[in-house]
Design a protein around this motif. Structure first.
Motif, PDB file in Angstrom:
ATOM      1  N   GLY A  78      -6.513   5.048   1.549  1.00  0.00           N
ATOM      2  CA  GLY A  78      -6.635   3.528   2.022  1.00  0.00           C
ATOM      3  C   GLY A  78      -7.952   2.730   1.732  1.00  0.00           C
ATOM      4  O   GLY A  78      -8.968   2.741   2.668  1.00  0.00           O
ATOM      5  N   TRP A 108       1.102  -1.078  -0.031  1.00  0.00           N
ATOM      6  CA  TRP A 108       0.016   0.101  -0.031  1.00  0.00           C
ATOM      7  C   TRP A 108       0.820   1.161  -0.136  1.00  0.00           C
ATOM      8  O   TRP A 108       1.665   1.413   0.894  1.00  0.00           O
ATOM      9  CB  TRP A 108      -0.902   0.050   1.189  1.00  0.00           C
ATOM     10  CG  TRP A 108      -1.511   1.210   1.686  1.00  0.00           C
ATOM     11  CD1 TRP A 108      -2.377   2.101   0.786  1.00  0.00           C
ATOM     12  CD2 TRP A 108      -1.868   1.843   2.841  1.00  0.00           C
ATOM     13  NE1 TRP A 108      -2.837   3.247   1.331  1.00  0.00           N
ATOM     14  CE2 TRP A 108      -2.668   2.941   2.796  1.00  0.00           C
ATOM     15  CE3 TRP A 108      -1.400   1.510   4.200  1.00  0.00           C
ATOM     16  CZ2 TRP A 108      -3.022   3.723   3.602  1.00  0.00           C
ATOM     17  CZ3 TRP A 108      -1.700   2.406   5.038  1.00  0.00           C
ATOM     18  CH2 TRP A 108      -2.370   3.391   4.914  1.00  0.00           C
ATOM     19  N   GLN A 166      -2.026  -1.327  -4.081  1.00  0.00           N
ATOM     20  CA  GLN A 166      -3.125  -0.557  -3.433  1.00  0.00           C
ATOM     21  C   GLN A 166      -2.509   0.772  -3.518  1.00  0.00           C
ATOM     22  O   GLN A 166      -1.629   1.237  -2.556  1.00  0.00           O
ATOM     23  CB  GLN A 166      -3.907  -0.918  -2.096  1.00  0.00           C
ATOM     24  CG  GLN A 166      -4.913  -0.225  -1.516  1.00  0.00           C
ATOM     25  CD  GLN A 166      -5.481  -0.486  -0.208  1.00  0.00           C
ATOM     26  OE1 GLN A 166      -6.149  -1.092  -0.070  1.00  0.00           O
ATOM     27  NE2 GLN A 166      -4.611   0.170   0.908  1.00  0.00           N
TER      28      GLN A 166
END
Length: 340
Positions: free
Chosen positions: A322, A100, A124
């Protein structure tokens, strides 16, 4: 295996990590982003515990791992090498890799360095393959001089001061407006735990977030060679070799359409702040264009596809930086569909 925190020491450092899941199931390694820690994965790991065996380490200078200096001139490689030793110590040699934000950059570097270990790569809201700030165009050409307005030269100094003093207000505001889409409300206990995690960041010129060098051109600073943010400087961060990785692995790219951190118009890009009038004296887009971060990621992935690689892009409507925080159900479903 219930969710639990552990530490393990290698010749490089002591790494703190979360573990969860079911032994014998597919292995999933989760790498966190900047100004966070493995704690941000707790809920996702609990949701996926029946499907995967999972580990989520804290990078050096984050969470409960060692506070050690970072040689930013190596780009993402200090982090990638730390993870390689960590995985050797825990006995993992094949796994699915989820990264991420900055952790997406580390995941790309790890896939470049150790492609035979990575069964699939999930990115991500990943860092652009050409770093954060100071580049333009899909191929990541640097604004000259290289490093101008990049790395630690474009960090949020107020947030760093809040971390130094233990002030919870600004970290909470960053979570509310960047980590999740504006208007999304995290459960209060979860939000407080994330603030605790942010305040664990180890600050300093060679840790979070790094040093910068005064420069005559706007915004009057360029990246130094130490610390976390400078690992993402356009001078040192170039992950475009992902396009040529062999053997190839399937790649899933997840991003939110409300992401204000990693986007083609990031509010954390000094060029965008200049265009908005937040940073005075902006010389104009002809001299300092903004960084098209999404376009740059797509450019590298399309090159990967052109030589036989497979990737898919999943845009999550209404999600911020997120996605696993404000659209957990969707991320869970995507991981189950992609890996299982």
């Amino acid at each position: 295996m219930s969710l639990s925190y552990h530490t393990i020491t290698t010749p490089r450092l002591t790494t703190a990590y979360l573990s969860a899941g079911t032994p014998g199931k597919p292995r999933l390694l989760l790498l966190h982003g900047n100004v966070s820690s493995a704690v941000f994965y707790e809920h996702l790991m609990e949701r996926l515990a029946d499907d995967f065996e999972m580990l989520a380490p804290d990078f050096r200078c984050f969470g409960h791992s060692s506070a050690l200096p970072i040689d930013a001139t190596r780009g993402m490689r200090d982090f990638s090498d730390d993870i390689a030793e960590f995985l050797h110590a825990v006995g993992w040699d094949r796994f699915h890799l989820f990264g991420w934000s900055m952790g997406g950059g580390v995941a790309m570097q790890y896939a470049i360095d150790h492609p035979r270990q990575v069964q699939s790569l999930i990115l991500q809201a990943p860092l652009s393959p050409f770093g954060f700030g100071g580049s333009y165009g899909e191929a990541g050409a640097p604004v000259e001089p290289a490093g101008l307005g990049s790395g630690a030269a474009c960090t949020n100094q107020a947030l760093l001061q809040a971390i130094r003093t233990g002030d919870r207000t600004l970290p909470g505001q960053v979570i509310d407006s960047v980590y999740v889409a504006a208007g999304y409300k995290l459960p209060e206990a979860q939000r407080e735990k994330y603030i605790d995690s942010i305040l664990l960041c180890k600050t300093g010129d060679d840790m979070c977030q790094g040093d910068s060098i005064p420069c005559a051109q706007w915004p009057y600073a360029k990246s130094g060679g130490k610390g976390v943010s400078n690992t993402m400087s356009v001078q040192y961060c170039n992950l475009s070799a992902l396009a040529d990785v062999q053997p190839q692995m399937p790649i899933l790219w997840i991003r939110g359409d409300k992401d204000v951190m990693v986007s083609d118009h990031s509010v954390c890009d000094v060029a965008v702040l200049g265009q908005m009038g937040v940073l005075p004296g902006y010389p104009g887009a002809d001299q300092f264009p903004s960084q098209p971060m999404v376009e740059q990621m797509r450019y590298v992935l399309e090159r990967y596809r052109a030589v036989g690689g497979r990737y898919e892009e999943q845009l999550i409507s209404g999600s911020g930086h997120g996605c696993m925080l404000d659209h957990e159900d969707r991320v869970v479903a995507l991981l189950q569909q992609f890996i299982l």
